[in-house]
Scaffold this motif. Structure first.
Motif, PDB file in Angstrom:
ATOM      1  N   ASP A  53       0.822  -1.208   0.000  1.00  0.00           N
ATOM      2  CA  ASP A  53       0.000   0.000   0.000  1.00  0.00           C
ATOM      3  C   ASP A  53       0.857   1.259   0.000  1.00  0.00           C
ATOM      4  O   ASP A  53       0.479   2.283  -0.597  1.00  0.00           O
ATOM      5  N   ASN A  54       2.017   1.178   0.642  1.00  0.00           N
ATOM      6  CA  ASN A  54       2.921   2.332   0.639  1.00  0.00           C
ATOM      7  C   ASN A  54       3.460   2.603  -0.767  1.00  0.00           C
ATOM      8  O   ASN A  54       3.570   3.757  -1.198  1.00  0.00           O
ATOM      9  N   HIS A  55       3.788   1.537  -1.492  1.00  0.00           N
ATOM     10  CA  HIS A  55       4.284   1.690  -2.857  1.00  0.00           C
ATOM     11  C   HIS A  55       3.222   2.353  -3.738  1.00  0.00           C
ATOM     12  O   HIS A  55       3.535   3.257  -4.545  1.00  0.00           O
ATOM     13  N   ILE A  56       1.995   1.932  -3.592  1.00  0.00           N
ATOM     14  CA  ILE A  56       0.902   2.522  -4.384  1.00  0.00           C
ATOM     15  C   ILE A  56       0.734   3.997  -4.014  1.00  0.00           C
ATOM     16  O   ILE A  56       0.566   4.867  -4.890  1.00  0.00           O
ATOM     17  N   TYR A  57       0.811   4.302  -2.724  1.00  0.00           N
ATOM     18  CA  TYR A  57       0.625   5.670  -2.247  1.00  0.00           C
ATOM     19  C   TYR A  57       1.681   6.617  -2.833  1.00  0.00           C
ATOM     20  O   TYR A  57       1.372   7.750  -3.225  1.00  0.00           O
ATOM     21  N   TRP A  58       2.920   6.149  -2.936  1.00  0.00           N
ATOM     22  CA  TRP A  58       4.008   7.016  -3.389  1.00  0.00           C
ATOM     23  C   TRP A  58       4.250   6.947  -4.899  1.00  0.00           C
ATOM     24  O   TRP A  58       5.372   7.111  -5.365  1.00  0.00           O
ATOM     25  N   GLY A  59       3.222   6.724  -5.663  1.00  0.00           N
ATOM     26  CA  GLY A  59       3.321   6.867  -7.110  1.00  0.00           C
ATOM     27  C   GLY A  59       3.140   5.598  -7.912  1.00  0.00           C
ATOM     28  O   GLY A  59       2.990   5.654  -9.131  1.00  0.00           O
ATOM     29  N   ASN A  91      -4.477   8.949   3.579  1.00  0.00           N
ATOM     30  CA  ASN A  91      -4.507   7.558   4.037  1.00  0.00           C
ATOM     31  C   ASN A  91      -4.356   6.556   2.900  1.00  0.00           C
ATOM     32  O   ASN A  91      -4.481   5.355   3.111  1.00  0.00           O
ATOM     33  N   GLY A  92      -4.112   7.032   1.688  1.00  0.00           N
ATOM     34  CA  GLY A  92      -3.883   6.110   0.583  1.00  0.00           C
ATOM     35  C   GLY A  92      -5.104   5.927  -0.290  1.00  0.00           C
ATOM     36  O   GLY A  92      -6.057   6.712  -0.237  1.00  0.00           O
ATOM     37  N   PHE A  93      -5.067   4.866  -1.084  1.00  0.00           N
ATOM     38  CA  PHE A  93      -6.147   4.585  -2.028  1.00  0.00           C
ATOM     39  C   PHE A  93      -7.084   3.527  -1.444  1.00  0.00           C
ATOM     40  O   PHE A  93      -6.634   2.427  -1.103  1.00  0.00           O
TER      41      PHE A  93
END
Length: 558
Positions: free
Chosen positions: A147-153, A188-190
């Motif tokens: 989820d962190n990878h998705i959040y940062w682009g 909080n992300g996607f």
């Protein structure tokens, strides 16, 4: 006659310092990492150094389909190990660690029972050496990194609709089966839908139990598929650079745990995959190490032989190059009566006819086990309410199947009650008559492997797989995963997918709900019927009666 509870017996045990248990196996002090006075991990350098030694005889303990009456597979495993040592053999026990979910749910502990237990029983059934916490943490780290990878682009172009890595917790919690994450706004992300499994169903657990060393562990962790891109190509854990940190978290957990039985015989307790939703066996590293340190190793496979033993043979033995010399199938008079239609409240009353009616379930398991080319002995785990006529009915049935059944009273008497069983098992193991082979080859198509198990083990007419599932299996074959074995996720209570259907049914169908690729562990999970990878608690969970007494001792574990 009043019997002590399991925890009372375990509490009164005269345990030896763990260094003395290690000395029985020839493990030097410097190669033991103590966890208190009665637990230790065995160092990898020592394990590497014994690989050229002669390999002992492997004895598998399995059972009929579990019933509320109780079968006592772990109790028999421990009792047989003690019995072998009692008759002068050098034997070691290998079992799995206990999950907190069943302990606080309805199953209770997983350390054996009566006078055939592994101690420290309370530690084993609770936090033990922290292995399950490490697995949960490593699994959760990967989930957070996705989820962190998705959040940062989202550099890997992960399709948020096709993230297949769920989260885990070592507890029965049905409310977590389906959840939404990433809610609450941009910071909080996607938002996406996901869910939780119980820790013992985690692919990380399976990998830890199938790995040979830290390098193998990291390679397998990196090969796990966690999501798919928009072009449907897989994203691996190594693509997220998560495998190194996960290995760090699992560094100590990979080392086998050494403990002891009530009779101060060595036991390795390591790993804990469920057998109804994973492969259900003690870790490869613990089993193979024990085989280099002992002449006989007694290990168990979870639930009935249709699940645990099938996966032990087709997955663990195939992957680790193991071959059992003999299989012990555990049955009880009480369980036979339940299979024969007797309600639990009436199991204490003699009913030979019901025993005879329930024996076909045992007969089916004997036939299945023999199909792997391994000799089978039936252990009748004795209950004090059993009558001679009921025990004889099981012995007569097994004799008609061309086998032998031996009454064992290890629960009540410890090794003094299991000597006959131990003597016969050792004789069969030493005779080297086993000609073990899995029941399907690596090159068989995945769908045909599923059908083979359903037809040959469950005696179903067929496995029901829709076109979407068949297409998914073909895709995995094209991607190079067709050689993998299959891991059936099915109710443990029946040969069918209906938990209420006991006995030895035929003519049924096995509906396949979904398939999951565990590329790192090295098998395809086949989810059948209504089986859940996150159990729920019963109406009255065991947790309600587990507490500390006035002396600070734990009560309620059993």
């Amino acid at each position: 006659m009043a019997f002590k509870s399991d925890i009372q017996i375990a509490r009164a045990a005269r345990k030896l310092p763990i260094q003395e248990i290690g000395a029985k196996l020839g493990i030097p002090l410097d190669d033991l990492v103590p966890y208190g006075h009665d637990k230790a991990k065995v160092g990898q350098d020592f394990i590497n150094g014994v690989q050229d030694r002669k390999t002992g005889k492997l004895i598998l303990v399995t059972a009929i389909n579990p019933t509320p009456a109780g079968e006592g597979k772990t109790t028999t495993t421990v009792g047989l190990g003690d019995g072998l040592n009692r008759i002068g053999k050098k034997a070691c026990v290998c079992i799995r660690e206990a999950s907190l979910g069943p302990n606080f749910g309805m199953k209770g502990g997983a350390a054996g029972g009566g006078y055939a237990q592994i101690v420290p029983m309370e530690d084993m059934n609770l936090h033990f050496t922290g292995d399950f916490h490490a697995i949960t943490s490593a699994h959760s780290l990967l989930a957070a990194m996705i989820d962190n990878h998705i959040y940062w682009g989202n550099e890997l172009d992960i399709d948020v609709r096709r993230v297949v890595w769920r989260r885990v917790v070592d507890m029965n919690d049905r409310a977590l089966r389906q959840v939404n994450v990433g809610l609450g706004g941009v910071t909080n992300g996607f938002p996406r839908e996901t869910g939780y499994d119980i820790t013992v169903a985690s692919e990380v657990m399976a990998i830890l139990c199938l790995s040979n060393d830290l390098n193998d562990l990291q390679r397998r962790l990196g090969a796990m598929i966690v999501a798919y891109r928009r072009d449907r190509t897989p994203v691996f854990a190594r693509d997220l650079k998560a495998d190194g940190a996960m290995t760090v978290l699992l560094k100590d957990a990979l080392q086998p745990n050494l403990v002891q039985t009530l009779e101060n015989n060595p036991a390795f307790v390591h790993g804990g995959p469920f057998a109804n939703i994973a492969h259900g066996c003690n870790s490869v590293i613990a089993t193979t190490t024990a085989l280099k340190l002992s002449d006989y190793v007694v290990t168990e496979a979870g639930f009935g032989a249709d699940l645990g033993a099938e996966k032990f043979m087709n997955i663990k033995c195939r992957k680790a190059g193991l071959a059992p010399s003999v299989v012990v199938c555990v049955a009880t008079v009480r369980a036979m009566k339940m299979n024969g239609g007797v309600p639990k409240a009436e199991l204490g009353t003699e009913n030979v006819e019901a025993v005879q009616s329930g024996c076909p379930n045992l007969g089916r398991h004997i036939e299945n086990l023999k199909s792997f080319g391994v000799p089978v002995v039936v252990a009748i785990n004795h209950f004090v309410t059993d009558t001679e006529a009921e025990v004889q009915a099981i012995k007569d049935f097994v004799a008609e199947q061309g086998g032998e059944a031996i009454l064992s009273r290890h629960w009540e008497l410890g090794s003094d009650g299991s000597q006959e069983l131990a003597t016969r098992v050792a004789e069969i193991a030493d005779a080297d008559t086993a000609n073990f082979a899995p029941i399907y080859p690596d090159e068989m198509a995945l769908a045909d492997k599923i059908r083979t198990i359903c037809k040959r083990i469950y005696r179903a007419d067929d496995a029901v797989m829709d076109q979407k599932i068949l297409a998914q299996l073909r895709d995995w074959e094209e991607q190079g995963y067709g050689h993998l074995p299959v891991c059936m996720a099915k109710t443990q209570y029946s040969f069918t997918t209906d938990p209420a259907l006991r006995g030895a049914p035929t003519g049924h169908l096995v509906p396949v709900r979904e398939v999951r690729l565990s590329a790192g562990a090295g098998f395809v999970v086949v989810v059948c019927g209504e089986i859940m990878t996150m159990p729920g608690l019963p109406r009255t969970p065991s947790a309600e009666t587990i507490m500390l007494n006035d002396d600070g001792q734990i009560e309620g574990l059993f």
